[in-house]
Design an enzyme around this catalytic site. Structure first.
Site, mmCIF file in Angstrom:
data_model
loop_
_atom_site.group_PDB
_atom_site.id
_atom_site.type_symbol
_atom_site.label_atom_id
_atom_site.label_comp_id
_atom_site.label_asym_id
_atom_site.label_seq_id
_atom_site.Cartn_x
_atom_site.Cartn_y
_atom_site.Cartn_z
ATOM 1 N N LEU A 1 0.827 -1.211 0.000
ATOM 2 C CA LEU A 1 0.000 0.000 0.000
ATOM 3 C C LEU A 1 0.857 1.256 0.000
ATOM 4 O O LEU A 1 0.348 2.352 -0.118
ATOM 5 C CB LEU A 1 -0.954 -0.025 1.184
ATOM 6 C CG LEU A 1 -1.834 -1.287 1.264
ATOM 7 C CD1 LEU A 1 -2.788 -1.194 2.436
ATOM 8 C CD2 LEU A 1 -2.604 -1.499 -0.035
ATOM 9 N N ASP B 1 -0.862 -9.274 -5.713
ATOM 10 C CA ASP B 1 0.540 -8.858 -5.617
ATOM 11 C C ASP B 1 0.665 -7.386 -6.031
ATOM 12 O O ASP B 1 1.555 -6.996 -6.780
ATOM 13 C CB ASP B 1 1.442 -9.745 -6.479
ATOM 14 C CG ASP B 1 2.919 -9.567 -6.123
ATOM 15 O OD1 ASP B 1 3.196 -9.254 -4.959
ATOM 16 O OD2 ASP B 1 3.767 -9.724 -7.014
#
Lengths: 323, 432
Positions: free
Chosen positions: B65, B307
């Site tokens: 993130l 991913d």
């Protein structure tokens, strides 16, 4: 990967020999032939690229390649700018794309690019303005197409037709952009057999898929070949555990007079330079009658003139526009 | 609204093997009942979801993130919103943040930011070792107390086998599953491409399949020794999938996931030096892709993950070798999974399982399923709706996708987290 051709099938960029039609490869050699006369004259210039600007963009140090490109451009009457980036620019934090934009703003017509990263020339070609040509002067391990073409030119001058030829490339194929381009050029021009000779640590995976026969034993590999191409062995290969020592490499793969006797009696020996005498080649061979190493350097100018003029041909020159 | 009923949808819940038109009743953020409403229940709101599929929200085991540390690439808020739009309700965040997620302070920072964003749930994965340096154990128990459900090497393998053994034993003591990326750091050093005929042509250094299998063999030896519960992240090769299959047949407590792009792309996609295909582990050969697909179909690989690695344009607008690895994958997780159904590799419930109950089961989460008492994390899917991934439709802050321009079928109309709408497509179902 033929984003290097223009709509008419002519050269726009010259990034790799791979996938290049045979006819075009032969045209490069033929055009180089016509320029070799120019080089031998006392006034060594033709006005083909008058008013054009060529920028030599070298991100890696180079003497031979850069100077022959510079001479080639000057003999075509182009203006030449040498930018040595091994020491400047991108190290100041400027991105490669920003730098290209700035150089393009100087109204250049061609970039001659050398870069340590495989694919760098493709990247630059994808991002330049449509009227700018890119000539790859060596990208990482990938390609060095003008070197391969000057080698083909040299072979043709000494051997004529490619069809009957057996060519052996000896040494560090794994790290060699020259070898990759030579293999594509030899196969593209119809050479009879392309051999690579090296220990497994210096061969890339599946190298036979490029159209080569693989030999680990130099005696078998050199048997009856017409052309022997030796490659430079970089000293740093010892550190990566690829080879135990220069001495052992020379014992196993060095090109000596004794080994040359296995090749055909009229075989020629080539080397893209710079030479490590006593590592990949014996001095007696490098300086001997079968060596064409210095011819390669001379031929480099004519071949690079051919490639540069073909990339820019057919586009109206500034001189014509004014007339 | 604390009581909501969704009517007339085709409800697919792989965990309970439910597939049929059913109503779903939600109370106080949890599933109350599937089918007829319980006696005395009256919804405050009803949604008519005729023609739509109602399924658990997706659980993604692998997402970067970028926050904290690389907020110029993406933030927790931006990516949690992109996840919600893609039907993903639980996002496992890699510990490879800056600073590394190896203390409760970083764990709490991430969960706080996620709460503020009010989008998808973010589940931080705890670093296995301090700073992911592979030398000292991270404070796993403390981070578990702060909400971590698993420990991970964050894609940076522990080189010292003794440290790894102890980390596995300690994590087992804390009852934490261990997520390991099977990659030998020496065999993969500096390269971003599969070693094979394409890397030979392109003059790129290659990563052999042995980089994966050598690491797997080492991990499996320690699993045999310690009995630790280990999950292998991002398998990339046929031989790797075979090793996991055999280990599972032998009864070892191991599981595996695959990055979704590995089921669609191969080394061939790197041919033009496309830096969007620069990923780790690298895109491998055609036979590897087929074997991975087979392993997803037969359940050796129980989870498909995004991913997700969003990047700023500068990270990719450079020659292939110097580009940063990774694909921005949240936007395409569900769409590409549905494509596996179109391509007849999986039936729809199995495909949904691999992105919901499959990954949730690996981490022991009460998510990815819709049984009474479970959190009402779900999405409503218009399974036939076509759309195209482009600059306008892409929601992640990172636009680095090799699937840009692809046409997809199946679009999320609405996403709910614990009964609350966190995403609603513009022309969605009207409240009845």
């Amino acid at each position: 990967m033929n984003d290097q051709l223009n709509a008419e099938g002519g050269l726009h960029h010259f990034l790799t020999v791979e996938g290049m039609p045979r006819e075009l490869l032969e045209r490069i050699l033929g055009t180089a032939e016509s320029f070799s006369g120019v080089i031998e004259k006392s006034v060594k210039k033709v006005p083909l690229l008058r008013g054009r600007t060529v920028i030599n963009l070298f991100f890696e140090p180079s003497t031979r390649t850069r100077t022959t490109f510079e001479l080639a451009a000057k003999r075509l009457s182009a203006d030449v700018l040498n930018i040595n980036l091994a020491t400047s620019a991108t190290s100041k934090g400027e991105s490669l794309l920003d730098m290209l934009r700035n150089l393009e703003a100087m109204q250049c017509d061609m970039f001659v690019v050398r870069h340590a990263d495989s694919g760098a020339a493709h990247f630059i070609a994808r991002h330049v303005a449509p009227h700018v040509s890119v000539v790859n002067a060596g990208d990482g391990r990938h390609a060095h197409p003008t070197q391969a073409m000057l080698d083909m030119y040299t072979i043709r001058r000494h051997k004529g037709d490619f069809e009957p030829l057996r060519v052996a490339i000896v040494g560090d194929i794994l790290h060699s952009r020259v070898a990759r381009s030579q293999i594509h050029a030899l196969n593209g021009l119809g050479a009879g057999e392309v051999r690579v000779i090296a220990p497994r640590t210096l061969l890339p995976k599946d190298v036979d898929s490029l159209g080569t026969h693989v030999y680990h034993d130099i005696r078998r590999g050199l048997k009856d070949v017409d052309v022997v191409i030796t490659l430079r062995l970089q000293k740093e290969r010892m550190q990566g555990a690829l080879l135990p020592s220069e001495q052992e490499y020379y014992q196993l793969y060095g090109i000596s007079q004794e080994r040359m006797a296995l090749a055909r009696s009229d075989a020629i020996v080539m080397h893209p330079g710079p030479i490590n005498r006593g590592v990949e080649i014996e001095s007696a061979v490098a300086d001997g009658p079968q060596s064409v190493i210095l011819n390669q350097v001379t031929n480099g100018i004519a071949v690079r003139m051919a490639v540069m003029s073909m990339c820019l041909e057919g586009r109206a020159t500034p001189v014509e526009e004014n007339a | 609204m604390s009581r909501l009923t969704i009517r007339n949808a085709r409800l697919i819940d792989p965990a309970s093997e439910h597939d049929g038109i059913s109503d779903l009743h939600i109370d106080s953020g949890r599933v109350l009942a599937v089918g007829p409403a319980p006696a005395g229940y009256s919804p405050e709101q009803e949604l008519d979801a005729s023609g739509l599929i109602l399924m658990p929200g997706l659980v993604d085991l692998g997402a970067c993130l970028r926050e904290p540390g690389q907020e110029h690439k993406a933030t927790i808020a931006s990516e949690a919103a992109a996840a919600a739009a893609g039907g993903i309700t639980s996002l496992c965040a890699s510990p490879a943040t800056d600073p590394i997620t190896d203390t409760t302070a970083v764990v709490e920072l991430i969960t706080r930011r996620a709460r503020q964003a009010r989008q998808s749930r973010v589940i931080p994965l705890a670093a296995l070792t301090r700073g992911l340096q592979g030398e000292q154990l991270a404070e796993m128990a403390a981070m578990k107390g702060a909400g971590c459900v698993a420990v991970s090497d964050g894609g940076r393998p522990v080189i010292n086998t003794l440290v790894l053994r102890r980390a596995m034993e300690y994590a087992s003591t804390q009852d934490l599953p261990i997520l390991l990326t099977p990659v030998d750091p020496f065999l993969s050093d500096g390269s971003h491409m599969h070693e094979g005929w394409v890397s030979t042509r392109l003059g790129l250094a290659g990563i052999p399949v042995a980089a994966e299998t050598a690491a797997l063999a080492r991990y499996l030896a320690l699993v045999e020794e310690t009995g630790a519960r280990v999950h292998f992240c991002r398998l990339s090769s046929a031989r790797g999938a075979d090793m996991v299959r055999r280990a599972r047949q032998e009864g070892l407590p191991v599981s595996a996931d695959v990055a979704l792009h590995q089921l669609f792309l191969t080394e061939m996609d790197v041919s033009g030096y496309d830096s969007n295909c620069n990923v780790l582990p690298p895109l491998r050969g055609h036979a590897d892709r087929e074997a991975l697909r087979h392993a997803v179909a037969d359940g050796v690989i129980q989870a498909i993950c995004s991913d997700h690695r969003p990047h700023d344009p500068d990270a990719k607008q450079v020659p292939f070798v110097t580009a940063e690895p990774g694909i921005s994958g949240l936007d395409t997780l569900l769409a590409l999974t549905l494509r596996l159904v179109e391509e007849r590799l999986l039936d729809l419930p199995t495909a949904i399982h691999r992105v919901t109950a499959g990954p949730a089961g690996i981490l022991g989460l009460t998510a990815g399923r819709l049984q009474p008492g479970d959190p009402a994390d779900l999405c409503l899917l218009a399974v036939d709706e076509p759309w195209r991934l482009d600059q306008q439709t892409m929601r992640s802050h990172g636009r680095n996708s090799p699937f840009m321009g692809w046409e997809f079928t199946g679009r999320v109309r609405m996403t709910l987290l614990e009964g609350r709408i966190i995403h609603q497509a513009p022309e969605t179902v009207a409240p009845a």
